[in-house]
Design a protein around this motif. Structure first.
Motif, PDB file in Angstrom:
ATOM      1  N   THR A 260      23.598  62.396  51.582  1.00 22.59           N
ATOM      2  CA  THR A 260      23.646  61.847  52.937  1.00 22.59           C
ATOM      3  C   THR A 260      24.346  62.819  53.986  1.00 22.59           C
ATOM      4  O   THR A 260      24.411  62.289  55.332  1.00 22.59           O
ATOM      5  CB  THR A 260      24.881  60.563  52.864  1.00 22.59           C
ATOM      6  N   LEU A 261      24.517  63.968  53.560  1.00 19.46           N
ATOM      7  CA  LEU A 261      24.943  64.913  54.546  1.00 19.46           C
ATOM      8  C   LEU A 261      23.982  65.967  54.976  1.00 19.46           C
ATOM      9  O   LEU A 261      23.035  66.289  53.950  1.00 19.46           O
ATOM     10  CB  LEU A 261      26.172  65.746  53.738  1.00 19.46           C
ATOM     11  N   HIS A 262      23.712  66.179  56.313  1.00 18.79           N
ATOM     12  CA  HIS A 262      22.407  66.889  56.772  1.00 18.79           C
ATOM     13  C   HIS A 262      22.963  67.823  57.899  1.00 18.79           C
ATOM     14  O   HIS A 262      24.087  67.740  58.456  1.00 18.79           O
ATOM     15  CB  HIS A 262      21.398  65.992  57.297  1.00 18.79           C
ATOM     16  N   ARG A 263      22.078  68.874  57.992  1.00 15.18           N
ATOM     17  CA  ARG A 263      22.336  69.793  59.201  1.00 15.18           C
ATOM     18  C   ARG A 263      20.938  70.299  60.063  1.00 15.18           C
ATOM     19  O   ARG A 263      19.991  70.247  59.119  1.00 15.18           O
ATOM     20  CB  ARG A 263      23.241  70.696  58.842  1.00 15.18           C
ATOM     21  N   ARG A 264      20.869  70.237  61.143  1.00 16.63           N
ATOM     22  CA  ARG A 264      19.542  70.515  61.701  1.00 16.63           C
ATOM     23  C   ARG A 264      19.370  71.968  61.669  1.00 16.63           C
ATOM     24  O   ARG A 264      20.116  72.983  61.649  1.00 16.63           O
ATOM     25  CB  ARG A 264      19.637  70.196  63.438  1.00 16.63           C
ATOM     26  N   THR A 265      18.031  72.301  61.455  1.00 17.44           N
ATOM     27  CA  THR A 265      17.817  73.735  61.252  1.00 17.44           C
ATOM     28  C   THR A 265      16.986  74.153  62.475  1.00 17.44           C
ATOM     29  O   THR A 265      17.016  73.497  63.531  1.00 17.44           O
ATOM     30  CB  THR A 265      16.575  73.952  60.059  1.00 17.44           C
ATOM     31  N   ASN A 266      16.515  75.513  62.504  1.00 16.15           N
ATOM     32  CA  ASN A 266      15.789  76.184  63.811  1.00 16.15           C
ATOM     33  C   ASN A 266      14.364  75.751  63.692  1.00 16.15           C
ATOM     34  O   ASN A 266      13.724  76.488  64.567  1.00 16.15           O
ATOM     35  CB  ASN A 266      16.209  77.603  63.794  1.00 16.15           C
ATOM     36  N   THR A 267      14.037  75.263  62.450  1.00 18.27           N
ATOM     37  CA  THR A 267      12.676  75.103  62.336  1.00 18.27           C
ATOM     38  C   THR A 267      12.002  73.904  63.378  1.00 18.27           C
ATOM     39  O   THR A 267      12.516  72.819  63.686  1.00 18.27           O
ATOM     40  CB  THR A 267      12.230  74.452  61.171  1.00 18.27           C
ATOM     41  N   THR A 268      10.919  74.224  64.033  1.00 19.80           N
ATOM     42  CA  THR A 268      10.337  73.135  64.813  1.00 19.80           C
ATOM     43  C   THR A 268       9.016  72.707  64.415  1.00 19.80           C
ATOM     44  O   THR A 268       8.115  73.641  63.502  1.00 19.80           O
ATOM     45  CB  THR A 268       9.793  73.846  66.177  1.00 19.80           C
ATOM     46  N   PRO A 291      26.632  70.126  60.645  1.00 20.84           N
ATOM     47  CA  PRO A 291      26.673  68.945  59.621  1.00 20.84           C
ATOM     48  C   PRO A 291      27.084  67.725  60.220  1.00 20.84           C
ATOM     49  O   PRO A 291      27.977  67.311  60.957  1.00 20.84           O
ATOM     50  CB  PRO A 291      27.320  69.431  58.603  1.00 20.84           C
ATOM     51  N   PHE A 292      26.239  66.482  59.660  1.00 22.71           N
ATOM     52  CA  PHE A 292      26.638  65.196  60.032  1.00 22.71           C
ATOM     53  C   PHE A 292      26.191  64.170  58.883  1.00 22.71           C
ATOM     54  O   PHE A 292      25.598  64.638  57.925  1.00 22.71           O
ATOM     55  CB  PHE A 292      25.937  64.590  61.209  1.00 22.71           C
ATOM     56  N   VAL A 308      13.557  61.230  56.031  1.00 23.68           N
ATOM     57  CA  VAL A 308      12.630  61.572  55.065  1.00 23.68           C
ATOM     58  C   VAL A 308      11.651  62.623  55.486  1.00 23.68           C
ATOM     59  O   VAL A 308      11.740  63.652  55.087  1.00 23.68           O
ATOM     60  CB  VAL A 308      11.825  60.448  54.232  1.00 23.68           C
ATOM     61  N   GLU A 309      11.019  62.228  56.809  1.00 22.86           N
ATOM     62  CA  GLU A 309       9.945  63.182  57.289  1.00 22.86           C
ATOM     63  C   GLU A 309      10.876  64.372  57.739  1.00 22.86           C
ATOM     64  O   GLU A 309      10.067  65.631  57.768  1.00 22.86           O
ATOM     65  CB  GLU A 309       9.240  62.592  58.372  1.00 22.86           C
ATOM     66  N   ARG A 317      18.152  70.082  57.270  1.00 20.73           N
ATOM     67  CA  ARG A 317      18.578  70.531  55.908  1.00 20.73           C
ATOM     68  C   ARG A 317      19.465  69.656  55.278  1.00 20.73           C
ATOM     69  O   ARG A 317      20.489  69.068  55.760  1.00 20.73           O
ATOM     70  CB  ARG A 317      19.449  71.884  55.917  1.00 20.73           C
ATOM     71  N   GLN A 318      19.241  68.936  53.908  1.00 20.50           N
ATOM     72  CA  GLN A 318      19.878  68.070  53.240  1.00 20.50           C
ATOM     73  C   GLN A 318      20.867  68.745  52.445  1.00 20.50           C
ATOM     74  O   GLN A 318      20.271  69.700  51.442  1.00 20.50           O
ATOM     75  CB  GLN A 318      18.987  67.025  52.593  1.00 20.50           C
ATOM     76  N   TYR A 319      22.067  68.233  52.116  1.00 20.04           N
ATOM     77  CA  TYR A 319      23.018  69.044  51.491  1.00 20.04           C
ATOM     78  C   TYR A 319      22.915  68.009  49.939  1.00 20.04           C
ATOM     79  O   TYR A 319      23.097  66.627  50.084  1.00 20.04           O
ATOM     80  CB  TYR A 319      24.352  68.929  51.797  1.00 20.04           C
ATOM     81  N   GLU A 320      22.609  68.449  49.030  1.00 19.12           N
ATOM     82  CA  GLU A 320      22.382  67.756  47.532  1.00 19.12           C
ATOM     83  C   GLU A 320      23.997  67.447  47.225  1.00 19.12           C
ATOM     84  O   GLU A 320      25.017  68.330  47.592  1.00 19.12           O
ATOM     85  CB  GLU A 320      21.806  68.424  46.497  1.00 19.12           C
ATOM     86  N   VAL A 321      24.241  66.205  46.476  1.00 16.46           N
ATOM     87  CA  VAL A 321      25.434  66.144  45.902  1.00 16.46           C
ATOM     88  C   VAL A 321      25.748  66.792  44.690  1.00 16.46           C
ATOM     89  O   VAL A 321      24.789  66.499  43.803  1.00 16.46           O
ATOM     90  CB  VAL A 321      25.778  64.412  45.874  1.00 16.46           C
ATOM     91  N   VAL A 322      26.661  67.494  44.573  1.00 16.62           N
ATOM     92  CA  VAL A 322      26.945  68.508  43.444  1.00 16.62           C
ATOM     93  C   VAL A 322      28.381  68.196  42.816  1.00 16.62           C
ATOM     94  O   VAL A 322      29.077  68.019  43.495  1.00 16.62           O
ATOM     95  CB  VAL A 322      26.763  69.923  43.942  1.00 16.62           C
TER      96      VAL A 322
END
Length: 413
Positions: A260-268, A291-292, A308-309, A317-322
């Motif tokens: 549920t934690l994500h962050r924007r990358t520099n990828t277009t 991160p948000f 998802v897309e 980037r999605q942060y897996e729960v570890v």
């Protein structure tokens, strides 16, 4: 047409340090409030929501009317005992939304504010429902995490930076080689072994830059297979320093929880779905590159679809729960620091631990470690020295005036 002045965003610009410190004060204030919410039976989602609202309110109070970005640099997350990564469940995931805190579990609270792209993140580990004293393995874990963090900060200091003495002694200290990443892990392992604990595999400290909490350099503790750090801390840099300690082997596993934690990358990437495009637009506006949590977005259910897309196209980037591979309790601390010519300044830091509250028969006995732990992180500032001199002068003057008064009274007699 006049050229635009290039703004210096490094720590050489006093304004940069001020913004880091302002963000840090907010982060620490919110951390303190969230820690009070972490009681036995408290619901994690509700704690996170209250914390985020408080963070938003505190950020709104600073730099009013200024055309700069400001807001959340890391959502409020509350990670249960064996969870390693920041945990932020969603209301719309019914099962996880019921997650509550249990008595005596070691909980990690992490959050951060950002001002003009300068982010100060902090994380603390607390024992839920702990009274005046904490004993047993929980005490071992908290102490191991605390001393590991204290040692790590000192090992990251560039050589000779806070040394006092003759010029020759200073030059000799500055000429020493900095601790390598392998040596840092080796020394930290001596601390955790003293408390029968282990460093969490591939715990990572990052160089902080404007709008980026994962800069070009990183220090990796107890690196896993095929994992390698890059570079060491230098004067003029801000870092996010993380310490992770486990009562188990320190090995990790990816949990089945939804990321549920994500962050924007520099990828277009040309997103096809309207829901994905709408989601990205909201993220850019609210969180920039920080991160948000999906729960911070306007429509949580729509966000679960649109993300998802975005992840597939590497736009997010999605942060897996570890979690800990052995399901053992884990302690984590996170400190945002600035390294200047005067040493290391802790910007956002967890509260200073009252070690007398934690009872254990274990302790650090290694002389090399104990010697390093005694070292200061920074030089005494000139202003402090001036204040001391002023106080001494004032005290001396008061004494002289007192003596004069005594002499006058004796003359009158």
């Amino acid at each position: 047409m006049a050229e635009e002045a290039v703004i210096d965003y490094s720590l050489n610009n006093p304004d940069t340090l001020t913004k880091y410190k302002t963000a840090a004060q907010i982060s620490q204030k919110v951390l303190e409030a969230v820690a009070k919410l972490c009681t036995e039976g408290a619901n994690i989602v509700e704690i996170c929501e209250k914390g985020d609202k408080l963070l938003e309110a505190e950020v709104a109070k600073v730099y009013k009317g200024k055309k700069i970005s400001k807001g959340s640099g890391h959502p409020v997350t509350v990670s249960p005992s064996s969870y390693i990564t920041p945990y932020t469940p969603l209301k719309t995931d019914a099962e996880e939304a019921k997650t509550v805190l249990k008595k005596n579990e070691v909980v990690k609270i992490q959050l951060g504010a950002q001002i003009d792209g300068f982010c100060s993140i902090v994380c603390d580990s607390i024992v839920v429902g702990a009274g005046d004293k904490v004993s047993g393995r929980e005490a071992d874990l908290i102490l191991a995490t605390y001393y590991t963090n204290e040692l790590l900060l000192r090992l990251m200091l560039p050589p000779g930076l806070v040394v006092t003495g003759t010029e020759e002694e200073k030059k000799k200290a500055a000429a020493q080689k900095p601790y390598s990443q392998a040596k840092i892990t080796q020394l930290l392992e001596k601390v955790v072994k003293s408390y029968d604990c282990n460093i969490v595999e591939s715990t990572t400290c990052w160089l902080f830059e404007r709008n980026d909490i994962e800069g070009k350099k990183k220090i990796i503790l107890a690196p896993g297979e095929g994992v390698k750090g890059e570079g060491l801390a230098e004067v003029g840099e801000a870092w996010g320093v993380e310490t992770g300690v486990s009562l188990g082997t320190g090995k990790v596993k990816t949990l089945s929880n939804r990321p549920t934690l994500h962050r924007r990358t520099n990828t277009t990437y040309g997103l096809k779905r309207p829901s994905s495009r709408a989601l990205l637009s909201e993220i850019v506006k609210k969180f920039a590159t920080f991160p948000f949590s999906l729960r911070q977005l306007e429509d949580e259910r729509a966000a679960k679809v649109g993300v998802v897309e975005c992840v597939r196209g590497n736009v997010l980037r999605q942060y897996e729960v570890v979690g800990d591979k052995d399901n053992e309790p884990v302690g984590r601390l996170f400190t945002t620091v600035a390294i200047t010519k005067n040493g290391m300044t802790r910007l956002a830091q967890p509260p200073t631990l009252d070690v007398s509250k934690y009872e254990t028969d274990k302790k650090i006995t290694d002389e090399e470690i104990l010697k390093i732990l005694e070292q200061p992180l920074g030089k005494a500032s000139a202003s402090k020295n001036k204040n001391k001199k002023k106080k001494k002068k004032a005290a001396k003057k008061a004494e002289e005036e007192e003596d004069d008064d005594e002499e006058e009274s004796s003359d009158e007699e």
